[in-house]
Motif scaffolding. Structure first.
Motif, PDB file in Angstrom:
ATOM      1  N   ILE A 134       0.852  -1.205   0.000  1.00 43.82           N
ATOM      2  CA  ILE A 134       0.000   0.000   0.000  1.00 43.82           C
ATOM      3  C   ILE A 134       0.880   1.244   0.000  1.00 43.82           C
ATOM      4  CG2 ILE A 134      -1.873   1.206   1.192  1.00 43.82           C
ATOM      5  CD1 ILE A 134      -2.500  -1.646   0.054  1.00 43.82           C
ATOM      6  N   GLU A 135       0.833   1.936  -1.099  1.00 46.30           N
ATOM      7  CA  GLU A 135       1.739   3.080  -1.258  1.00 46.30           C
ATOM      8  C   GLU A 135       1.198   4.351  -0.613  1.00 46.30           C
ATOM      9  OE1 GLU A 135       2.631   3.315  -5.417  1.00 46.30           O
ATOM     10  OE2 GLU A 135       3.679   1.383  -5.350  1.00 46.30           O
ATOM     11  N   GLY A 136       2.111   5.315  -0.414  1.00 49.86           N
ATOM     12  CA  GLY A 136       1.739   6.641   0.083  1.00 49.86           C
ATOM     13  C   GLY A 136       1.114   6.550   1.448  1.00 49.86           C
ATOM     14  N   ASP A 137       0.018   7.323   1.641  1.00 52.12           N
ATOM     15  CA  ASP A 137      -0.632   7.283   2.956  1.00 52.12           C
ATOM     16  C   ASP A 137      -2.033   6.679   2.871  1.00 52.12           C
ATOM     17  OD1 ASP A 137      -1.822   9.276   1.588  1.00 52.12           O
ATOM     18  OD2 ASP A 137      -1.276  10.904   2.971  1.00 52.12           O
ATOM     19  N   HIS A 138      -2.227   5.848   1.862  1.00 50.70           N
ATOM     20  CA  HIS A 138      -3.542   5.211   1.683  1.00 50.70           C
ATOM     21  C   HIS A 138      -3.794   4.160   2.766  1.00 50.70           C
ATOM     22  CE1 HIS A 138      -7.125   3.824  -0.337  1.00 50.70           C
ATOM     23  NE2 HIS A 138      -6.662   2.581  -0.349  1.00 50.70           N
ATOM     24  N   PHE A 139      -5.055   4.006   3.154  1.00 50.21           N
ATOM     25  CA  PHE A 139      -5.484   2.925   4.040  1.00 50.21           C
ATOM     26  C   PHE A 139      -6.503   2.090   3.266  1.00 50.21           C
ATOM     27  CE2 PHE A 139      -3.496   5.792   6.876  1.00 50.21           C
ATOM     28  CZ  PHE A 139      -3.128   5.078   8.002  1.00 50.21           C
ATOM     29  N   SER A 140      -6.232   0.796   3.120  1.00 51.23           N
ATOM     30  CA  SER A 140      -7.087  -0.061   2.291  1.00 51.23           C
ATOM     31  C   SER A 140      -8.512  -0.094   2.837  1.00 51.23           C
ATOM     32  CB  SER A 140      -6.564  -1.493   2.274  1.00 51.23           C
ATOM     33  OG  SER A 140      -5.242  -1.510   1.810  1.00 51.23           O
ATOM     34  N   VAL A 141      -9.479   0.032   1.922  1.00 50.27           N
ATOM     35  CA  VAL A 141     -10.877  -0.217   2.283  1.00 50.27           C
ATOM     36  C   VAL A 141     -11.310  -1.504   1.584  1.00 50.27           C
ATOM     37  CG1 VAL A 141     -11.493   2.173   2.790  1.00 50.27           C
ATOM     38  CG2 VAL A 141     -11.695   1.313   0.442  1.00 50.27           C
ATOM     39  N   GLU A 142     -12.430  -2.034   2.047  1.00 51.73           N
ATOM     40  CA  GLU A 142     -12.809  -3.392   1.671  1.00 51.73           C
ATOM     41  C   GLU A 142     -13.026  -3.571   0.172  1.00 51.73           C
ATOM     42  OE1 GLU A 142     -13.747  -1.711   4.280  1.00 51.73           O
ATOM     43  OE2 GLU A 142     -13.674  -2.994   6.066  1.00 51.73           O
ATOM     44  N   ASP A 143     -13.389  -2.502  -0.529  1.00 59.83           N
ATOM     45  CA  ASP A 143     -13.636  -2.643  -1.969  1.00 59.83           C
ATOM     46  C   ASP A 143     -12.407  -2.376  -2.822  1.00 59.83           C
ATOM     47  OD1 ASP A 143     -16.232  -3.438  -1.704  1.00 59.83           O
ATOM     48  OD2 ASP A 143     -17.034  -1.387  -1.734  1.00 59.83           O
ATOM     49  N   ASP A 144     -11.267  -2.140  -2.198  1.00 57.59           N
ATOM     50  CA  ASP A 144     -10.047  -1.913  -2.982  1.00 57.59           C
ATOM     51  C   ASP A 144      -9.703  -3.159  -3.800  1.00 57.59           C
ATOM     52  OD1 ASP A 144      -9.741   0.624  -2.078  1.00 57.59           O
ATOM     53  OD2 ASP A 144      -8.019   0.230  -0.767  1.00 57.59           O
ATOM     54  N   PRO A 145      -9.003  -2.938  -4.924  1.00 59.70           N
ATOM     55  CA  PRO A 145      -8.613  -4.105  -5.739  1.00 59.70           C
ATOM     56  C   PRO A 145      -7.612  -4.982  -5.007  1.00 59.70           C
ATOM     57  CG  PRO A 145      -7.588  -2.096  -6.569  1.00 59.70           C
ATOM     58  CD  PRO A 145      -8.548  -1.671  -5.507  1.00 59.70           C
ATOM     59  N   PHE A 146      -7.582  -6.268  -5.375  1.00 59.32           N
ATOM     60  CA  PHE A 146      -6.590  -7.202  -4.842  1.00 59.32           C
ATOM     61  C   PHE A 146      -5.319  -7.106  -5.680  1.00 59.32           C
ATOM     62  CE2 PHE A 146      -9.707 -10.618  -3.031  1.00 59.32           C
ATOM     63  CZ  PHE A 146     -10.149  -9.697  -2.112  1.00 59.32           C
ATOM     64  N   LYS A 147      -4.169  -6.940  -5.000  1.00 58.18           N
ATOM     65  CA  LYS A 147      -2.883  -6.965  -5.710  1.00 58.18           C
ATOM     66  C   LYS A 147      -1.879  -7.803  -4.930  1.00 58.18           C
ATOM     67  CE  LYS A 147      -3.318  -2.481  -7.998  1.00 58.18           C
ATOM     68  NZ  LYS A 147      -2.814  -1.097  -8.038  1.00 58.18           N
ATOM     69  N   PRO A 148      -2.192  -9.093  -4.743  1.00 59.75           N
ATOM     70  CA  PRO A 148      -1.304  -9.930  -3.914  1.00 59.75           C
ATOM     71  C   PRO A 148       0.046 -10.137  -4.569  1.00 59.75           C
ATOM     72  CG  PRO A 148      -2.936 -11.286  -5.033  1.00 59.75           C
ATOM     73  CD  PRO A 148      -3.297  -9.856  -5.333  1.00 59.75           C
ATOM     74  N   ASN A 149       1.091 -10.211  -3.753  1.00 59.04           N
ATOM     75  CA  ASN A 149       2.450 -10.293  -4.294  1.00 59.04           C
ATOM     76  C   ASN A 149       3.206 -11.576  -3.948  1.00 59.04           C
ATOM     77  OD1 ASN A 149       2.449  -7.762  -5.600  1.00 59.04           O
ATOM     78  ND2 ASN A 149       2.645  -6.762  -3.610  1.00 59.04           N
ATOM     79  N   SER A 150       2.701 -12.346  -2.992  1.00 57.86           N
ATOM     80  CA  SER A 150       3.396 -13.598  -2.645  1.00 57.86           C
ATOM     81  C   SER A 150       2.451 -14.756  -2.960  1.00 57.86           C
ATOM     82  CB  SER A 150       3.743 -13.617  -1.156  1.00 57.86           C
ATOM     83  OG  SER A 150       2.564 -13.712  -0.378  1.00 57.86           O
ATOM     84  N   PRO A 151       2.998 -15.973  -3.109  1.00 59.14           N
ATOM     85  CA  PRO A 151       2.110 -17.126  -3.280  1.00 59.14           C
ATOM     86  C   PRO A 151       1.099 -17.218  -2.128  1.00 59.14           C
ATOM     87  CG  PRO A 151       4.360 -17.743  -3.781  1.00 59.14           C
ATOM     88  CD  PRO A 151       4.418 -16.343  -3.225  1.00 59.14           C
ATOM     89  N   TYR A 152       1.539 -16.863  -0.910  1.00 60.89           N
ATOM     90  CA  TYR A 152       0.611 -16.866   0.227  1.00 60.89           C
ATOM     91  C   TYR A 152      -0.568 -15.925  -0.016  1.00 60.89           C
ATOM     92  CZ  TYR A 152      -1.464 -15.274   4.555  1.00 60.89           C
ATOM     93  OH  TYR A 152      -2.380 -14.901   5.507  1.00 60.89           O
ATOM     94  N   SER A 153      -0.253 -14.647  -0.314  1.00 59.78           N
ATOM     95  CA  SER A 153      -1.354 -13.680  -0.418  1.00 59.78           C
ATOM     96  C   SER A 153      -2.218 -13.955  -1.640  1.00 59.78           C
ATOM     97  CB  SER A 153      -0.836 -12.249  -0.400  1.00 59.78           C
ATOM     98  OG  SER A 153       0.200 -12.066  -1.329  1.00 59.78           O
ATOM     99  N   TYR A 177       1.673  -2.248   4.774  1.00 62.88           N
ATOM    100  CA  TYR A 177       0.253  -2.597   4.848  1.00 62.88           C
ATOM    101  C   TYR A 177      -0.408  -1.581   5.765  1.00 62.88           C
ATOM    102  CZ  TYR A 177       1.768  -7.333   3.382  1.00 62.88           C
ATOM    103  OH  TYR A 177       2.311  -8.413   2.736  1.00 62.88           O
ATOM    104  N   ALA A 178      -1.622  -1.179   5.402  1.00 58.35           N
ATOM    105  CA  ALA A 178      -2.392  -0.272   6.260  1.00 58.35           C
ATOM    106  C   ALA A 178      -3.860  -0.414   5.868  1.00 58.35           C
ATOM    107  CB  ALA A 178      -1.938   1.173   6.054  1.00 58.35           C
ATOM    108  N   MET A 179      -4.723  -0.542   6.851  1.00 56.51           N
ATOM    109  CA  MET A 179      -6.145  -0.724   6.544  1.00 56.51           C
ATOM    110  C   MET A 179      -7.013   0.231   7.349  1.00 56.51           C
ATOM    111  SD  MET A 179      -7.035  -4.774   6.288  1.00 56.51           S
ATOM    112  CE  MET A 179      -6.579  -5.148   7.973  1.00 56.51           C
ATOM    113  N   ASN A 180      -8.120   0.586   6.724  1.00 53.72           N
ATOM    114  CA  ASN A 180      -9.192   1.322   7.390  1.00 53.72           C
ATOM    115  C   ASN A 180     -10.173   0.266   7.938  1.00 53.72           C
ATOM    116  OD1 ASN A 180     -12.056   2.244   7.292  1.00 53.72           O
ATOM    117  ND2 ASN A 180     -11.106   4.220   6.851  1.00 53.72           N
ATOM    118  N   CYS A 181     -10.628   0.451   9.210  1.00 54.23           N
ATOM    119  CA  CYS A 181     -11.550  -0.562   9.757  1.00 54.23           C
ATOM    120  C   CYS A 181     -12.852   0.066  10.260  1.00 54.23           C
ATOM    121  CB  CYS A 181     -10.868  -1.384  10.853  1.00 54.23           C
ATOM    122  SG  CYS A 181     -10.247  -0.417  12.231  1.00 54.23           S
ATOM    123  N   ASP A 182     -13.233   1.210   9.653  1.00 53.23           N
ATOM    124  CA  ASP A 182     -14.466   1.891  10.077  1.00 53.23           C
ATOM    125  C   ASP A 182     -15.704   1.005   9.902  1.00 53.23           C
ATOM    126  OD1 ASP A 182     -12.917   4.035  10.656  1.00 53.23           O
ATOM    127  OD2 ASP A 182     -13.522   5.259   8.920  1.00 53.23           O
TER     128      ASP A 182
END
Ligand code: TYD
Length: 345
Positions: free
Chosen positions: A133-152, A281-286
């Motif tokens: 998650i770049e800059g100062d963005h906090f992920s919200v639930e409708d954000d696109p998926f951009k997984p980078n590891s086999p795990y994610s 990683y950073a998420m919004n949990c409102d």
């Protein structure tokens, strides 16, 4: 809700959820269904093992017959899925089991739940599906998926499968996405328990890259409470982020652990970085807060102190684990890295 099956209930977050449910809902039967891979541990469930509403079944979510048999035997009406391969570094070394459990296994569990007429399905996922998650963005639930590891990527596959069962078959399902979780009973391969237990034995702490990666840290009991809130109050078809709202650089988390351990910072060794390592990683949990969820552990310094104290007083729990397969994994993951660190210092 009467008969709840908690898959992966012998793992770290799953067992915290089970301990919470057994105590808070004595009128529910809680059936732990766990494959007992390297990370499953019945010691995690000892505090509730004698409870009259606790049951245990050893089984794999990808095994249709085992799942169906358990659904029928216990009249399961609710499923909460914690079962997963979870460690990014292991997924880089060997991805197979990640795809098998986290994507195919979730499909088999969903399909079985739909056919059995399960009334409620909660799928536990991760902030890692959103990627770096770049800059100062906090992920919200409708954000696109951009997984980078086999795990994610394998976890993102599971989340999408849940969505399809809601949309296509009307399965009453919700997804939770938690951030980096810490606390008692965590398998000592993840940053906090690994570094705490290594430092206690004065062993080197392999810091990946520059240690300036950012993670959001969430106490396991608050994570379990978030899953409970989503189970009880989440809207079918929706996802809910569970965040600690506690962004920290890795290096600061490591310094904090060392402070409480009273160990020197010279134990830190800067080693070659994890491949494809997400920086932040950073998420919004409102959305979850709007369901009434609150956290109890908001003083990170105090929560790390009590976590350190737990590993100090429970060394029989983790010393038993740090043998056999664990030592093989340690060698594969760290031997070359630590050697590289030594040759550059
Ligand atoms: P980890 O606990 O593996 O969780 P995740 O990869 O899911 O965030 O790691 C947390 C952070 O700590 C991550 O940025 C990687 C870093 N880390 C190290 O620097 N050294 C280590 O030995 C480990 C296990 C992790």
């Amino acid at each position: 809700m009467k008969n709840i099956m908690v898959t992966g209930g012998a793992g770290f977050i799953g067992s915290a959820f089970v301990r919470r449910m057994i105590n808070k809902h004595p009128d529910w039967t809680v059936v732990v269904f766990d494959k007992m891979t390297y990370a499953g541990n019945l010691d995690n469930l000892l505090p509730v093992a004698q409870a009259p509403n606790y049951r245990f079944v050893q089984g794999d979510i990808a095994d249709r017959e085992a799942v169906r048999g358990t659904f029928e035997q216990y009249g399961i009406d609710t499923v909460v899925n914690f079962a997963a391969e979870t460690h990014v570094d292991r997924s880089i070394l060997s991805p197979d089991s990640f795809i098998f459990s986290n994507t195919v296994g979730v499909y088999v569990l969903l399909d079985s739940a739909h056919k059995h007429g399960v009334e409620r399905f909660v799928h536990v996922s991760t902030d890692e599906v959103y990627g770096d998650i770049e800059g100062d963005h906090f992920s919200v639930e409708d954000d696109p998926f951009k997984p980078n590891s086999p795990y994610s990527a394998s976890k993102a596959g599971g989340d999408l499968m849940v969505r399809s069962y809601f949309v296509t078959y009307g399965l009453n399902a919700v997804v939770t996405r938690g951030s980096n979780t810490y606390g008692p009973y965590q398998y000592p391969e993840k940053l906090m328990p690994f570094f705490i237990t290594e430092a206690l034995d004065d062993r080197p702490l392999p810091v990946y890259g520059d240690g300036m990666q950012v993670r959001d840290w969430l106490h396991v009991d608050d994570h379990a409470g978030g899953v409970e809130a989503a189970l009880l109050h989440g809207k079918p078809g929706e996802a809910y982020n569970i965040a600690g709202e506690n962004l920290q650089h890795n290096i600061d988390v490591i310094r904090l652990m060392l402070k409480h351990l009273q160990k020197p910072e010279s134990l830190m060794k800067f080693v070659p970085d994890r491949e494809g390592h997400d920086r932040r990683y950073a998420m919004n949990c409102d959305k979850l807060k709007a369901l009434g969820w609150t956290r109890e552990h908001n003083d990170f310094d105090a929560a790390v102190a009590s976590t350190v104290k737990w590993y100090l007083s429970n060394d029989n729990w983790w010393r038993k684990i740090k043998t056999g397969e664990y030592l093989e994994y340690y060698k594969r993951q760290y031997a070359a890295r630590l050697a590289a660190a030594q040759s550059t210092s």
